[in-house]
Design a protein around this motif. Structure first.
Motif, PDB file in Angstrom:
ATOM      1  N   THR A 231      -2.127  19.112   0.338  1.00  0.00           N
ATOM      2  CA  THR A 231      -1.175  20.223   0.352  1.00  0.00           C
ATOM      3  C   THR A 231       0.065  19.915  -0.485  1.00  0.00           C
ATOM      4  O   THR A 231       1.053  20.657  -0.417  1.00  0.00           O
ATOM      5  CB  THR A 231      -0.755  20.539   1.795  1.00  0.00           C
ATOM      6  OG1 THR A 231      -0.314  19.333   2.453  1.00  0.00           O
ATOM      7  CG2 THR A 231      -1.922  21.116   2.582  1.00  0.00           C
ATOM      8  N   HIS A 232       0.039  18.817  -1.249  1.00  0.00           N
ATOM      9  CA  HIS A 232       1.110  18.444  -2.184  1.00  0.00           C
ATOM     10  C   HIS A 232       2.455  18.231  -1.478  1.00  0.00           C
ATOM     11  O   HIS A 232       3.512  18.497  -2.050  1.00  0.00           O
ATOM     12  CB  HIS A 232       1.259  19.508  -3.278  1.00  0.00           C
ATOM     13  CG  HIS A 232      -0.018  19.796  -4.014  1.00  0.00           C
ATOM     14  ND1 HIS A 232      -0.581  18.897  -4.901  1.00  0.00           N
ATOM     15  CD2 HIS A 232      -0.861  20.864  -3.969  1.00  0.00           C
ATOM     16  CE1 HIS A 232      -1.706  19.406  -5.396  1.00  0.00           C
ATOM     17  NE2 HIS A 232      -1.909  20.585  -4.833  1.00  0.00           N
ATOM     18  N   LEU A 233       2.392  17.758  -0.244  1.00  0.00           N
ATOM     19  CA  LEU A 233       3.614  17.429   0.475  1.00  0.00           C
ATOM     20  C   LEU A 233       4.080  16.013   0.165  1.00  0.00           C
ATOM     21  O   LEU A 233       5.183  15.627   0.554  1.00  0.00           O
ATOM     22  CB  LEU A 233       3.393  17.573   1.985  1.00  0.00           C
ATOM     23  CG  LEU A 233       3.187  19.006   2.488  1.00  0.00           C
ATOM     24  CD1 LEU A 233       2.821  19.004   3.953  1.00  0.00           C
ATOM     25  CD2 LEU A 233       4.448  19.835   2.254  1.00  0.00           C
ATOM     26  N   THR A 234       3.247  15.243  -0.508  1.00  0.00           N
ATOM     27  CA  THR A 234       3.599  13.869  -0.842  1.00  0.00           C
ATOM     28  C   THR A 234       2.820  13.445  -2.079  1.00  0.00           C
ATOM     29  O   THR A 234       1.755  13.997  -2.364  1.00  0.00           O
ATOM     30  CB  THR A 234       3.272  12.923   0.332  1.00  0.00           C
ATOM     31  OG1 THR A 234       3.631  11.588  -0.027  1.00  0.00           O
ATOM     32  CG2 THR A 234       1.794  12.967   0.670  1.00  0.00           C
ATOM     33  N   ASP A 235       3.396  12.489  -2.803  1.00  0.00           N
ATOM     34  CA  ASP A 235       2.670  11.904  -3.932  1.00  0.00           C
ATOM     35  C   ASP A 235       2.278  10.460  -3.624  1.00  0.00           C
ATOM     36  O   ASP A 235       2.021   9.668  -4.521  1.00  0.00           O
ATOM     37  CB  ASP A 235       3.521  11.949  -5.204  1.00  0.00           C
ATOM     38  CG  ASP A 235       4.822  11.157  -5.065  1.00  0.00           C
ATOM     39  OD1 ASP A 235       5.136  10.732  -3.926  1.00  0.00           O
ATOM     40  OD2 ASP A 235       5.513  10.971  -6.080  1.00  0.00           O
ATOM     41  N   ALA A 236       2.238  10.146  -2.336  1.00  0.00           N
ATOM     42  CA  ALA A 236       1.837   8.801  -1.917  1.00  0.00           C
ATOM     43  C   ALA A 236       0.385   8.544  -2.324  1.00  0.00           C
ATOM     44  O   ALA A 236      -0.392   9.471  -2.520  1.00  0.00           O
ATOM     45  CB  ALA A 236       1.998   8.644  -0.408  1.00  0.00           C
ATOM     46  N   PRO A 237       0.013   7.268  -2.470  1.00  0.00           N
ATOM     47  CA  PRO A 237      -1.350   6.954  -2.922  1.00  0.00           C
ATOM     48  C   PRO A 237      -2.408   7.365  -1.915  1.00  0.00           C
ATOM     49  O   PRO A 237      -2.129   7.561  -0.727  1.00  0.00           O
ATOM     50  CB  PRO A 237      -1.313   5.429  -3.103  1.00  0.00           C
ATOM     51  CG  PRO A 237      -0.183   4.960  -2.256  1.00  0.00           C
ATOM     52  CD  PRO A 237       0.832   6.061  -2.281  1.00  0.00           C
ATOM     53  N   ASP A 238      -3.630   7.481  -2.409  1.00  0.00           N
ATOM     54  CA  ASP A 238      -4.775   7.810  -1.567  1.00  0.00           C
ATOM     55  C   ASP A 238      -4.900   6.759  -0.464  1.00  0.00           C
ATOM     56  O   ASP A 238      -4.953   5.560  -0.751  1.00  0.00           O
ATOM     57  CB  ASP A 238      -6.040   7.835  -2.423  1.00  0.00           C
ATOM     58  CG  ASP A 238      -7.270   8.251  -1.634  1.00  0.00           C
ATOM     59  OD1 ASP A 238      -7.144   8.564  -0.440  1.00  0.00           O
ATOM     60  OD2 ASP A 238      -8.366   8.247  -2.225  1.00  0.00           O
ATOM     61  N   PRO A 239      -4.934   7.159   0.814  1.00  0.00           N
ATOM     62  CA  PRO A 239      -4.987   6.173   1.893  1.00  0.00           C
ATOM     63  C   PRO A 239      -6.345   5.501   2.053  1.00  0.00           C
ATOM     64  O   PRO A 239      -6.445   4.449   2.683  1.00  0.00           O
ATOM     65  CB  PRO A 239      -4.650   6.998   3.137  1.00  0.00           C
ATOM     66  CG  PRO A 239      -5.102   8.382   2.796  1.00  0.00           C
ATOM     67  CD  PRO A 239      -4.852   8.540   1.329  1.00  0.00           C
ATOM     68  N   GLU A 240      -7.408   6.089   1.491  1.00  0.00           N
ATOM     69  CA  GLU A 240      -8.750   5.592   1.740  1.00  0.00           C
ATOM     70  C   GLU A 240      -8.949   4.140   1.292  1.00  0.00           C
ATOM     71  O   GLU A 240      -9.574   3.355   2.016  1.00  0.00           O
ATOM     72  CB  GLU A 240      -9.775   6.503   1.065  1.00  0.00           C
ATOM     73  CG  GLU A 240     -11.220   6.178   1.415  1.00  0.00           C
ATOM     74  CD  GLU A 240     -11.504   6.280   2.901  1.00  0.00           C
ATOM     75  OE1 GLU A 240     -12.394   5.559   3.381  1.00  0.00           O
ATOM     76  OE2 GLU A 240     -10.831   7.064   3.585  1.00  0.00           O
ATOM     77  N   PRO A 241      -8.450   3.710   0.121  1.00  0.00           N
ATOM     78  CA  PRO A 241      -8.635   2.296  -0.260  1.00  0.00           C
ATOM     79  C   PRO A 241      -8.025   1.312   0.738  1.00  0.00           C
ATOM     80  O   PRO A 241      -8.616   0.262   1.016  1.00  0.00           O
ATOM     81  CB  PRO A 241      -7.941   2.215  -1.628  1.00  0.00           C
ATOM     82  CG  PRO A 241      -8.040   3.595  -2.178  1.00  0.00           C
ATOM     83  CD  PRO A 241      -7.883   4.492  -0.991  1.00  0.00           C
ATOM     84  N   LEU A 242      -6.862   1.638   1.277  1.00  0.00           N
ATOM     85  CA  LEU A 242      -6.248   0.755   2.273  1.00  0.00           C
ATOM     86  C   LEU A 242      -7.107   0.679   3.524  1.00  0.00           C
ATOM     87  O   LEU A 242      -7.316  -0.409   4.082  1.00  0.00           O
ATOM     88  CB  LEU A 242      -4.844   1.254   2.623  1.00  0.00           C
ATOM     89  CG  LEU A 242      -4.117   0.487   3.744  1.00  0.00           C
ATOM     90  CD1 LEU A 242      -3.950  -0.983   3.376  1.00  0.00           C
ATOM     91  CD2 LEU A 242      -2.770   1.129   4.051  1.00  0.00           C
ATOM     92  N   VAL A 243      -7.634   1.817   3.968  1.00  0.00           N
ATOM     93  CA  VAL A 243      -8.483   1.822   5.157  1.00  0.00           C
ATOM     94  C   VAL A 243      -9.737   0.987   4.921  1.00  0.00           C
ATOM     95  O   VAL A 243     -10.135   0.174   5.773  1.00  0.00           O
ATOM     96  CB  VAL A 243      -8.857   3.267   5.545  1.00  0.00           C
ATOM     97  CG1 VAL A 243      -9.816   3.271   6.734  1.00  0.00           C
ATOM     98  CG2 VAL A 243      -7.603   4.073   5.881  1.00  0.00           C
TER      99      VAL A 243
END
Length: 372
Positions: A231-243
């Motif tokens: 929803t473009h509320l953040t430009d933080a990185p994709d969380p999937e690699p960390l998980v």
């Protein structure tokens, strides 16, 4: 006597800042929804208030999901409930009972197949059975129900966005940091058991249980963070690699735990004790620093000390083989030693990945002032 009590209260407040922020947002959302529902003269504006409270979650992403689910379920339930109320007779008790079955059966199936529609059966029953349906008519009642729920959704999401907003990526890194710190305790207990030193009271089973719970929290926060990105509320990185990396590290510890299931024989324990202790201490120090870096979204530490300790362990293993000491050991012990070395080396690779993910979070957060 009042000062110690005040200090305890203050410490409790400081330790529950996240909970206090959520409580404040819930209160503001409920009050705002009530005021707007009253201003719009909604006949059952309490549904807007209830919805605003329901959709308020710990993060913006969580509130968005709750709002979308609530709206979809309400819209489907209101439309279908109005259709049943309009076209299925329900003047007598038997007719009403049949209408309830007709209203519930398909929506209950829909809710079972897709959880986003779990409020649809409830909304259909409200539209069908509410007394306002008799005065407003089924379709007018359905429209008003959707308007009330929509108002509550809008208020809830707005409060989540603008009143002490808690981004899901922050919750994600905090949960990830908790997992990493629990791994410190796990590493300590496993290595102590391997060299017959006193371990963590209660063994490793409680630690494994706590890590599983923390990983579920990571999964939930990652889902909410992904929704914020979409929803473009953040430009933080994709969380999937960390998980994925946290789960790989989890698998590494399972492998290490199998190899370190009991003390080593005296013949090799004294030789390997210094290198195993070095691995324990440097790994724990690195994990602690990574946990701090994740929580603060700061640059990660280097792994030089752990690399050195792992190299030392590998040299000791090579020396044991060169001196043919491995030939005198039982086969299961030899297997454990080789498995332990492989697990350490795999753990080293996954630590690199975890360091990379931590660095990515720090750079995106704007906390990185220089490249290491």
């Amino acid at each position: 006597m009042a000062f110690p009590a005040a200090s305890k209260v203050w410490d409790w407040l400081v330790g529950h800042r996240a909970e206090l922020r959520l409580a404040l947002r819930v209160t503001i959302a409920g009050a705002a929804a009530f005021a707007l529902a009253h201003a719009l003269s909604l006949s059952q504006g309490f549904w807007a208030v209830i919805t605003a409270v329901i959709v308020m979650q710990a993060s913006v992403g969580g509130s968005l999901k709750a709002a979308i689910d609530r709206f979809l379920g309400t819209f489907a339930g209101a439309v279908y409930g109005a259709a049943v109320a309009a076209f299925v007779p329900h003047e007598t008790v038997i007719q009403t009972g049949l209408a309830v079955v007709v209203a519930l059966a398909p929506l209950a199936l829909l809710a079972a197949v897709k959880a986003s529609f779990r409020v649809a059966p409830i909304t259909a029953l409200i539209v069908l059975l509410a007394t306002t349906s008799q005065t407003l008519g089924p379709f007018a009642s359905a429209i008003e129900r959707v308007l009330e729920i929509t108002l509550g959704n809008v208020v809830g999401v707005a409060v989540a966005l603008f009143v002490l907003p808690a981004r899901a990526h922050t919750l994600l890194t905090e949960s990830a940091a908790q997992v990493v710190r629990l791994n410190v305790q796990l590493m300590t207990a496993m290595m102590n058991a391997l060299i017959a030193e006193p371990g963590t009271p209660g063994g490793v089973a409680p630690l494994h249980a706590r890590i599983r719970v923390s990983l579920k929290q990571v999964d939930t926060a990652a889902d909410e963070a992904a929704r914020e990105r979409k929803t473009h509320l953040t430009d933080a990185p994709d969380p999937e690699p960390l998980v994925r990396t946290l789960y790989r590290v989890r698998h590494d510890f399972v492998m290490i735990g199998r190899a370190a299931s009991g003390p080593l024989p005296d013949a090799v324990r004294d030789r390997l004790r210094p290198s195993i202790l070095a691995i324990r201490d440097t790994a724990c120090a690195l994990l602690n620093e990574l946990g701090d870096a994740l929580q603060m979204r700061a640059l990660p530490p280097t792994s030089e000390a752990f690399d050195t300790s792992l190299t030392r362990y590998v040299r000791e293993m090579d020396a044991l083989r060169a001196e043919h000491l491995m030939d005198t050991l039982p086969g299961d012990t030899v297997g454990r030693l080789y498995a332990l070395q492989f697990a350490f080396e795999q753990f080293r690779q996954d630590l690199d990945d975890l360091t990379g993910r931590t660095h990515e979070m720090a750079v995106r957060n704007g906390r990185a002032s220089e490249e290491r």
